[in-house]
Design a protein around this motif. Sequence first.
Motif, short mmCIF file in Angstrom:
data_model
loop_
_atom_site.label_atom_id
_atom_site.label_comp_id
_atom_site.label_asym_id
_atom_site.label_seq_id
_atom_site.Cartn_x
_atom_site.Cartn_y
_atom_site.Cartn_z
N GLU A 40 0.83 -1.21 0.00
CA GLU A 40 0.00 0.00 0.00
C GLU A 40 0.86 1.26 0.00
OE1 GLU A 40 -3.68 2.11 2.39
OE2 GLU A 40 -3.10 0.07 2.90
N VAL A 41 1.92 1.27 0.79
CA VAL A 41 2.82 2.42 0.83
C VAL A 41 3.48 2.61 -0.54
CG1 VAL A 41 5.01 3.25 1.81
CG2 VAL A 41 3.24 2.35 3.32
N LEU A 127 -21.17 9.70 -9.11
CA LEU A 127 -20.30 8.62 -8.66
C LEU A 127 -19.22 9.15 -7.73
CD1 LEU A 127 -19.59 6.79 -12.02
CD2 LEU A 127 -20.71 5.80 -10.07
N LYS A 128 -18.91 8.35 -6.72
CA LYS A 128 -17.77 8.65 -5.86
C LYS A 128 -16.51 8.19 -6.60
CE LYS A 128 -20.22 8.03 -1.53
NZ LYS A 128 -20.33 7.25 -0.29
N ALA A 129 -15.38 8.78 -6.26
CA ALA A 129 -14.11 8.40 -6.89
C ALA A 129 -13.85 6.90 -6.71
CB ALA A 129 -12.96 9.22 -6.32
N ARG A 130 -14.22 6.36 -5.57
CA ARG A 130 -14.04 4.92 -5.31
C ARG A 130 -14.85 4.10 -6.31
NH1 ARG A 130 -12.26 1.90 -1.23
NH2 ARG A 130 -11.93 3.68 0.11
N GLU A 131 -16.08 4.53 -6.60
CA GLU A 131 -16.92 3.81 -7.56
C GLU A 131 -16.35 3.90 -8.97
OE1 GLU A 131 -21.37 4.29 -5.72
OE2 GLU A 131 -20.40 6.12 -6.41
N ALA A 133 -13.14 4.18 -9.67
CA ALA A 133 -11.98 3.28 -9.66
C ALA A 133 -12.43 1.84 -9.87
CB ALA A 133 -11.20 3.43 -8.36
N VAL A 134 -13.46 1.42 -9.16
CA VAL A 134 -13.98 0.05 -9.31
C VAL A 134 -14.51 -0.15 -10.73
CG1 VAL A 134 -15.77 -1.55 -8.54
CG2 VAL A 134 -14.44 -0.27 -6.87
N GLY A 135 -15.20 0.87 -11.27
CA GLY A 135 -15.71 0.79 -12.64
C GLY A 135 -14.60 0.67 -13.67
N LEU A 136 -13.41 1.17 -13.33
CA LEU A 136 -12.25 1.05 -14.22
C LEU A 136 -11.55 -0.29 -14.05
CD1 LEU A 136 -10.75 4.61 -13.73
CD2 LEU A 136 -11.87 3.74 -15.79
N GLY A 137 -12.01 -1.09 -13.09
CA GLY A 137 -11.39 -2.38 -12.84
C GLY A 137 -10.19 -2.31 -11.92
N LEU A 138 -10.06 -1.21 -11.18
CA LEU A 138 -8.94 -1.05 -10.25
C LEU A 138 -9.36 -1.52 -8.87
CD1 LEU A 138 -7.88 2.58 -11.25
CD2 LEU A 138 -6.84 0.45 -11.99
N GLU A 139 -8.36 -1.88 -8.06
CA GLU A 139 -8.63 -2.18 -6.66
C GLU A 139 -8.99 -0.87 -5.97
OE1 GLU A 139 -5.89 -4.63 -4.47
OE2 GLU A 139 -5.13 -5.45 -6.34
N ALA A 140 -9.86 -0.93 -5.00
CA ALA A 140 -10.31 0.28 -4.30
C ALA A 140 -9.37 0.64 -3.15
CB ALA A 140 -11.74 0.11 -3.81
N PRO A 142 -6.68 3.10 -1.20
CA PRO A 142 -6.61 4.56 -1.11
C PRO A 142 -5.75 5.19 -2.20
CG PRO A 142 -6.40 3.60 1.07
CD PRO A 142 -6.38 2.46 0.09
N ALA A 143 -4.65 4.56 -2.55
CA ALA A 143 -3.76 5.12 -3.57
C ALA A 143 -4.44 5.15 -4.94
CB ALA A 143 -2.48 4.30 -3.64
N LYS A 144 -5.10 4.08 -5.31
CA LYS A 144 -5.77 4.02 -6.61
C LYS A 144 -6.93 5.01 -6.66
CE LYS A 144 -3.43 0.50 -8.22
NZ LYS A 144 -2.43 0.67 -9.25
N VAL A 145 -7.71 5.06 -5.58
CA VAL A 145 -8.86 5.97 -5.52
C VAL A 145 -8.39 7.42 -5.60
CG1 VAL A 145 -10.77 6.79 -4.08
CG2 VAL A 145 -10.34 4.34 -4.29
N GLU A 146 -7.31 7.77 -4.93
CA GLU A 146 -6.80 9.14 -4.97
C GLU A 146 -6.32 9.50 -6.37
OE1 GLU A 146 -5.99 12.91 -4.32
OE2 GLU A 146 -7.08 11.63 -2.91
N GLY A 147 -5.68 8.56 -7.05
CA GLY A 147 -5.24 8.81 -8.42
C GLY A 147 -6.43 9.07 -9.34
N VAL A 148 -7.47 8.26 -9.22
CA VAL A 148 -8.67 8.45 -10.03
C VAL A 148 -9.35 9.77 -9.67
CG1 VAL A 148 -11.02 7.57 -10.42
CG2 VAL A 148 -9.07 6.01 -10.48
N CYS A 149 -9.41 10.07 -8.38
CA CYS A 149 -10.04 11.31 -7.93
C CYS A 149 -9.29 12.52 -8.50
CB CYS A 149 -10.07 11.37 -6.40
SG CYS A 149 -11.00 12.77 -5.75
N SER A 150 -7.98 12.46 -8.50
CA SER A 150 -7.17 13.56 -9.03
C SER A 150 -7.47 13.79 -10.51
CB SER A 150 -5.69 13.24 -8.83
OG SER A 150 -4.89 14.20 -9.46
N LYS A 151 -7.56 12.71 -11.27
CA LYS A 151 -7.84 12.83 -12.70
C LYS A 151 -9.27 13.31 -12.95
CE LYS A 151 -4.35 9.66 -14.29
NZ LYS A 151 -4.01 8.39 -14.90
#
Length: 185
Positions: A40-41, A127-131, A133-140, A142-151
């Motif tokens: 995760e880090v 949609l929430k950023a977490r949703e 990320a999941v819709g993109l097929g990514l693991e939910a 925090p790092a992945k969700v933050e990247g999606v949220c940023s974009k």
Amino acid sequence: MTEGCAVALVLGMLEEREAAARVRVEGLREEAARLAEVLEVAEIELDRRVIAREELVEALAVSVAGTTAVSEPGTEAERAAAPSPVPVPGSTVSPWRDGLPVTVLTSDYQRILGVVEERAPAGQGPLKAREIAVGLGLEATPAKVEGVCSKARRLAERGWLLQETSGIFSAGRRPAAAPDAGPSA
């Protein structure tokens, strides 16, 4: 009595093996938990580096655009009217305007738009950023969700999406301010 001793002996051996297996399982669980934390880090560090690179590329593009405007008056408006038809990875997100095709965006941004817009006709709401990320097929994570949220936030700043509240996005377009009007993420 010998049969009872044999059973007790076998039972004792099985209990010893069971205890050893429990110790091994617990050690492996602790190792797996430690590795999950390390992963995760590392994912967070990777996402931060990706965001930093994107921010630098964007800042350099704005800087180059400003320099070009000083050295070649009148040509920046012509370039803005005709964006590159093929997106360049790491390129900035063009502000949305009527007639601008989604294809000017890189595939990551196009996919985020697709996930959000796919939900809009169904009337399922923002949609929430977490949703996303999941819709993109990514693991939910925090790092992945933050990247999606940023974009997604960058897309909203440029008018490609609507940002309802922090981290919640819906489909829609609106004219955007100039890309250097504020922070991008």
